[in-house]
Structures are given as C-alpha cells and as structure tokens.
Design a protein around this motif. Structure first.
Motif, PDB file in Angstrom:
ATOM      1  N   ALA A 271       0.740  -1.178   0.159  1.00  0.00           N
ATOM      2  CA  ALA A 271       0.060  -0.126  -0.134  1.00  0.00           C
ATOM      3  C   ALA A 271       0.870   1.395  -0.008  1.00  0.00           C
ATOM      4  O   ALA A 271       0.367   2.494   0.162  1.00  0.00           O
ATOM      5  N   GLY A 272       2.138   1.202  -0.062  1.00  0.00           N
ATOM      6  CA  GLY A 272       3.107   2.188   0.037  1.00  0.00           C
ATOM      7  C   GLY A 272       3.482   2.586   1.232  1.00  0.00           C
ATOM      8  O   GLY A 272       4.277   3.761   1.273  1.00  0.00           O
ATOM      9  N   GLY A 273       3.362   1.551   2.297  1.00  0.00           N
ATOM     10  CA  GLY A 273       4.103   1.866   3.757  1.00  0.00           C
ATOM     11  C   GLY A 273       3.160   2.241   4.798  1.00  0.00           C
ATOM     12  O   GLY A 273       3.715   2.324   5.716  1.00  0.00           O
ATOM     13  N   ALA A 274       1.975   2.651   4.374  1.00  0.00           N
ATOM     14  CA  ALA A 274       0.911   3.302   5.476  1.00  0.00           C
ATOM     15  C   ALA A 274      -0.481   2.892   4.978  1.00  0.00           C
ATOM     16  O   ALA A 274      -0.802   3.161   3.690  1.00  0.00           O
ATOM     17  N   VAL A 275      -1.186   2.335   6.113  1.00  0.00           N
ATOM     18  CA  VAL A 275      -2.544   1.939   5.561  1.00  0.00           C
ATOM     19  C   VAL A 275      -3.528   2.009   6.874  1.00  0.00           C
ATOM     20  O   VAL A 275      -2.888   1.953   7.859  1.00  0.00           O
ATOM     21  N   THR A 276      -4.798   2.044   6.641  1.00  0.00           N
ATOM     22  CA  THR A 276      -5.703   2.241   7.701  1.00  0.00           C
ATOM     23  C   THR A 276      -6.191   0.823   8.131  1.00  0.00           C
ATOM     24  O   THR A 276      -6.151  -0.117   7.367  1.00  0.00           O
ATOM     25  N   LEU A 277      -6.574   0.516   9.490  1.00  0.00           N
ATOM     26  CA  LEU A 277      -7.227  -0.515   9.911  1.00  0.00           C
ATOM     27  C   LEU A 277      -8.108  -0.995   9.046  1.00  0.00           C
ATOM     28  O   LEU A 277      -8.280  -2.336   8.722  1.00  0.00           O
ATOM     29  N   SER A 278      -9.182  -0.316   8.657  1.00  0.00           N
ATOM     30  CA  SER A 278     -10.413  -0.770   7.901  1.00  0.00           C
ATOM     31  C   SER A 278      -9.597  -1.261   6.127  1.00  0.00           C
ATOM     32  O   SER A 278     -10.263  -2.304   5.804  1.00  0.00           O
ATOM     33  N   GLU A 279      -8.764  -0.772   5.810  1.00  0.00           N
ATOM     34  CA  GLU A 279      -8.215  -1.016   4.655  1.00  0.00           C
ATOM     35  C   GLU A 279      -7.605  -2.509   4.677  1.00  0.00           C
ATOM     36  O   GLU A 279      -7.524  -3.305   3.680  1.00  0.00           O
ATOM     37  N   LEU A 280      -6.882  -2.488   5.631  1.00  0.00           N
ATOM     38  CA  LEU A 280      -6.148  -3.889   5.850  1.00  0.00           C
ATOM     39  C   LEU A 280      -7.243  -5.068   6.046  1.00  0.00           C
ATOM     40  O   LEU A 280      -7.235  -6.006   5.634  1.00  0.00           O
ATOM     41  N   ALA A 281      -8.464  -4.570   6.971  1.00  0.00           N
ATOM     42  CA  ALA A 281      -9.478  -5.522   6.875  1.00  0.00           C
ATOM     43  C   ALA A 281     -10.173  -5.921   5.623  1.00  0.00           C
ATOM     44  O   ALA A 281     -10.407  -7.271   5.381  1.00  0.00           O
ATOM     45  N   ALA A 282     -10.141  -4.975   4.761  1.00  0.00           N
ATOM     46  CA  ALA A 282     -10.792  -5.513   3.275  1.00  0.00           C
ATOM     47  C   ALA A 282      -9.939  -6.037   2.581  1.00  0.00           C
ATOM     48  O   ALA A 282     -10.432  -6.993   1.672  1.00  0.00           O
ATOM     49  N   SER A 283      -8.627  -5.910   2.620  1.00  0.00           N
ATOM     50  CA  SER A 283      -7.704  -6.564   1.563  1.00  0.00           C
ATOM     51  C   SER A 283      -7.260  -8.024   2.191  1.00  0.00           C
ATOM     52  O   SER A 283      -6.919  -9.044   1.708  1.00  0.00           O
ATOM     53  N   ALA A 284      -7.104  -8.159   3.788  1.00  0.00           N
ATOM     54  CA  ALA A 284      -6.393  -9.276   4.169  1.00  0.00           C
ATOM     55  C   ALA A 284      -7.697 -10.164   4.566  1.00  0.00           C
ATOM     56  O   ALA A 284      -6.978 -11.444   4.707  1.00  0.00           O
ATOM     57  N   GLU A 285      -8.779  -9.972   4.542  1.00  0.00           N
ATOM     58  CA  GLU A 285      -9.836 -10.968   4.746  1.00  0.00           C
ATOM     59  C   GLU A 285      -9.872 -11.430   6.097  1.00  0.00           C
ATOM     60  O   GLU A 285      -9.941 -12.829   6.019  1.00  0.00           O
ATOM     61  N   LEU A 286      -9.273 -10.676   7.030  1.00  0.00           N
ATOM     62  CA  LEU A 286      -9.136 -11.304   8.451  1.00  0.00           C
ATOM     63  C   LEU A 286     -10.098 -10.590   9.338  1.00  0.00           C
ATOM     64  O   LEU A 286     -10.535  -9.099   9.083  1.00  0.00           O
ATOM     65  N   PRO A 287     -10.698 -11.179  10.379  1.00  0.00           N
ATOM     66  CA  PRO A 287     -11.558 -10.364  11.380  1.00  0.00           C
ATOM     67  C   PRO A 287     -10.760  -9.085  11.942  1.00  0.00           C
ATOM     68  O   PRO A 287      -9.689  -9.288  12.144  1.00  0.00           O
ATOM     69  N   LEU A 288     -11.380  -8.154  12.060  1.00  0.00           N
ATOM     70  CA  LEU A 288     -11.019  -6.884  12.450  1.00  0.00           C
ATOM     71  C   LEU A 288     -10.490  -6.915  13.929  1.00  0.00           C
ATOM     72  O   LEU A 288      -9.029  -6.434  13.942  1.00  0.00           O
ATOM     73  N   PRO A 289     -10.905  -7.945  14.602  1.00  0.00           N
ATOM     74  CA  PRO A 289     -10.190  -7.979  16.039  1.00  0.00           C
ATOM     75  C   PRO A 289      -8.952  -8.551  16.145  1.00  0.00           C
ATOM     76  O   PRO A 289      -7.870  -8.404  16.624  1.00  0.00           O
ATOM     77  N   THR A 290      -8.855  -9.403  15.053  1.00  0.00           N
ATOM     78  CA  THR A 290      -7.461 -10.058  14.869  1.00  0.00           C
ATOM     79  C   THR A 290      -6.435  -9.450  14.251  1.00  0.00           C
ATOM     80  O   THR A 290      -5.318  -9.426  14.649  1.00  0.00           O
ATOM     81  N   ILE A 291      -6.989  -8.462  13.259  1.00  0.00           N
ATOM     82  CA  ILE A 291      -5.823  -7.531  12.698  1.00  0.00           C
ATOM     83  C   ILE A 291      -5.324  -6.427  13.752  1.00  0.00           C
ATOM     84  O   ILE A 291      -4.350  -6.183  13.945  1.00  0.00           O
ATOM     85  N   HIS A 292      -6.529  -6.057  14.385  1.00  0.00           N
ATOM     86  CA  HIS A 292      -6.107  -5.106  15.734  1.00  0.00           C
ATOM     87  C   HIS A 292      -5.079  -5.660  16.566  1.00  0.00           C
ATOM     88  O   HIS A 292      -4.014  -5.009  17.052  1.00  0.00           O
ATOM     89  N   ARG A 293      -5.262  -7.301  16.985  1.00  0.00           N
ATOM     90  CA  ARG A 293      -4.495  -7.717  17.915  1.00  0.00           C
ATOM     91  C   ARG A 293      -3.011  -7.777  17.387  1.00  0.00           C
ATOM     92  O   ARG A 293      -2.049  -7.681  18.066  1.00  0.00           O
ATOM     93  N   LEU A 294      -2.845  -8.324  16.262  1.00  0.00           N
ATOM     94  CA  LEU A 294      -1.716  -8.578  15.605  1.00  0.00           C
ATOM     95  C   LEU A 294      -0.826  -7.144  15.332  1.00  0.00           C
ATOM     96  O   LEU A 294       0.248  -7.104  15.461  1.00  0.00           O
ATOM     97  N   LEU A 295      -1.585  -6.160  14.684  1.00  0.00           N
ATOM     98  CA  LEU A 295      -0.872  -4.781  14.860  1.00  0.00           C
ATOM     99  C   LEU A 295      -0.468  -4.417  16.110  1.00  0.00           C
ATOM    100  O   LEU A 295       0.624  -3.708  16.133  1.00  0.00           O
ATOM    101  N   ARG A 296      -1.033  -4.575  17.292  1.00  0.00           N
ATOM    102  CA  ARG A 296      -0.807  -3.918  18.376  1.00  0.00           C
ATOM    103  C   ARG A 296       0.509  -4.765  18.863  1.00  0.00           C
ATOM    104  O   ARG A 296       1.431  -4.134  19.448  1.00  0.00           O
TER     105      ARG A 296
END
Length: 251
Positions: free
Chosen positions: A26-51
């Motif tokens: 994505a060019g080095g920076a992305v929003t949580l919602s953009e990651l959720a849309a592209s990665a097809e992972l549950p939002l809580p999982t993405i948030h936990r991994l990012l944290r």
C-alpha cells in the motif's frame, strides 16, 4: 495449547507477514479498515496482531491513525539485502569480466530501488550507481526492469507516490510514456536506460525471475562502448546471470 497450523505453517505467523506485506504494497501506510478489506481477516484479529507488531517495533501507528512499517524492519531488510547481494556477486563478477563494464544488482524498496551489489568496470569512470544508493524506478534500467514485472495499477501507485523527476532531457516524465516503455520491456525481456539517469551513460537490465523480492541486474557504461554491438553480447549474458541467481534463490 499448541497453536493451530495453517497448511504446513503456523497460522498467526502467516497472518503477521501477510499484514506486513499488505502495508508495504500500500506504499508503507494503511488504515485498519483498508487492511480488513484486503486481508480478509476479522478486525479484532488484525487489531491484535498490529498491536503486537507496534509493541515490538515492527509496525508503528501514525498520528493520522494509519499503520506504517516499523523501524526494526530496516535492520532486517538491510541484512537480507546484504545476503542477496553476496549471493549474486559471482554472476556480477562474471558479467563485469566478460563485458568489461560495471554490473549492478538492485531491489525494490518501498517506492524506490536500492543498489545492493556492484562489480565496477576495469575502466576508470565513475557513475551514479553505488551500493546503498536509492533511486527512482522510472529513469533507471533496474527500476524499469522491476516495474515491467508488476501490474500497471501498481506501477501507477509507485510513481504516483515517488514522483517522476527528469534528471536529463531523455528521462520519462509521464506515467503514459513509462507504461508504453514497460510494454516494450515486457516484449523483449530487458530494459534500457537510454541516458535517462545520467547523460552519456547507457544501461541494459533484466529482472531476476521468481525472486522473493523484486530484483534486477544491470550492466552500464558510457554510450561510446555500450552500443548495439554491446547489447548483442550483453543480453544473453544478462539472461544467464538472472537465471542462475534465480536458481540459487529458489534452491
């Protein structure tokens, strides 16, 4: 409790690297919602991994709430680039010995290319290429060879973010001109930097097939020596070199 494996790997590890790669794409920076849309992972999982990644320094959260790659990845990337450059040195040395001109290897680093290995010409001529230097993709042989391996949409994103400066009067200054040039590169299998980065210097380059990160090898020198006859000799040698490097990387 043992962590459930996905295929032959550990699922959480695969997900972490998927997120890092998507941030990079994505060019080095992305929003949580953009990651959720592209990665097809549950939002809580993405948030936990990012944290977790932020806590370790492998990701960081910007003031605008976007997530970016973290500084700890720089050391890992530099180490990987050094190893990749070292692996390619025999082929680069062979190119320089056979052709008498400077050979280089470069990789895509975010929206730029960085030179990771070089064997200089036996002739005394200093050029802009040197290990560690970051340059644009659109006006270098290695950069265009790498871009030609990517879909046009990704190319537009890269040059849109990095810009398209024109260091010489021969540099490509528009996305349309670049995409047309990339079409020719895809057809013939190699790129030419026709004095686009430095006047008086011509470069032939070829992408490394099936590389773990987009990479290319080039041979460059003054236009008085690097001419059509040179190209006839250089292109088959470049092809053999990138195929050998690819085989080494995929063993």
């Amino acid at each position: 409790m043992a962590e459930r494996a996905a295929g032959s790997g550990v699922q959480s590890v695969e997900r972490v690297f998927e997120l890092l790669e998507r941030i990079a794409d994505a060019g080095g920076a992305v929003t949580l919602s953009e990651l959720a849309a592209s990665a097809e992972l549950p939002l809580p999982t993405i948030h936990r991994l990012l944290r977790t990644l932020v806590g370790l320094g492998y990701a960081r959260q910007l003031p605008n709430r976007r997530y970016a790659l973290g500084p700890k990845l720089i050391r890992l990337g530099e180490g990987a680039n050094q190893q990749l450059g070292a692996l390619a040195m025999p082929q680069l040395k062979s190119l320089a010995d056979e052709l008498g001109e400077t050979s280089n290897m470069a990789v895509l680093d975010a929206d730029m290319v960085v030179y990771i290995a070089q064997v200089p010409s036996r002739h005394s001529m200093r050029m802009f290429t040197e290990v560690g230097r970051r340059v644009h993709t659109h006006d270098t042989g290695v950069g265009k060879a790498i871009l030609a391996q990517l879909p046009d949409e990704q190319v537009r994103g890269i040059v849109g973010r990095a810009g398209m400066p024109t260091p010489t009067g021969r540099s490509l200054g528009s996305t349309e001109a670049l995409l047309a040039d990339l079409g020719g590169i895809r057809e013939r299998g190699y790129s030419v930097d026709e004095q686009e980065q430095e006047l008086g210097v011509r470069c032939f380059a070829m992408a490394v097939p099936n590389a773990p990160t987009p990479a290319a090898v080039s041979v460059s020198g003054p236009i008085s020596r690097v001419d059509e006859a040179f190209a006839e000799r250089a292109v088959p040698l470049l092809r053999a070199a990138v195929e050998e490097i690819s085989a080494e990387l995929n063993r």
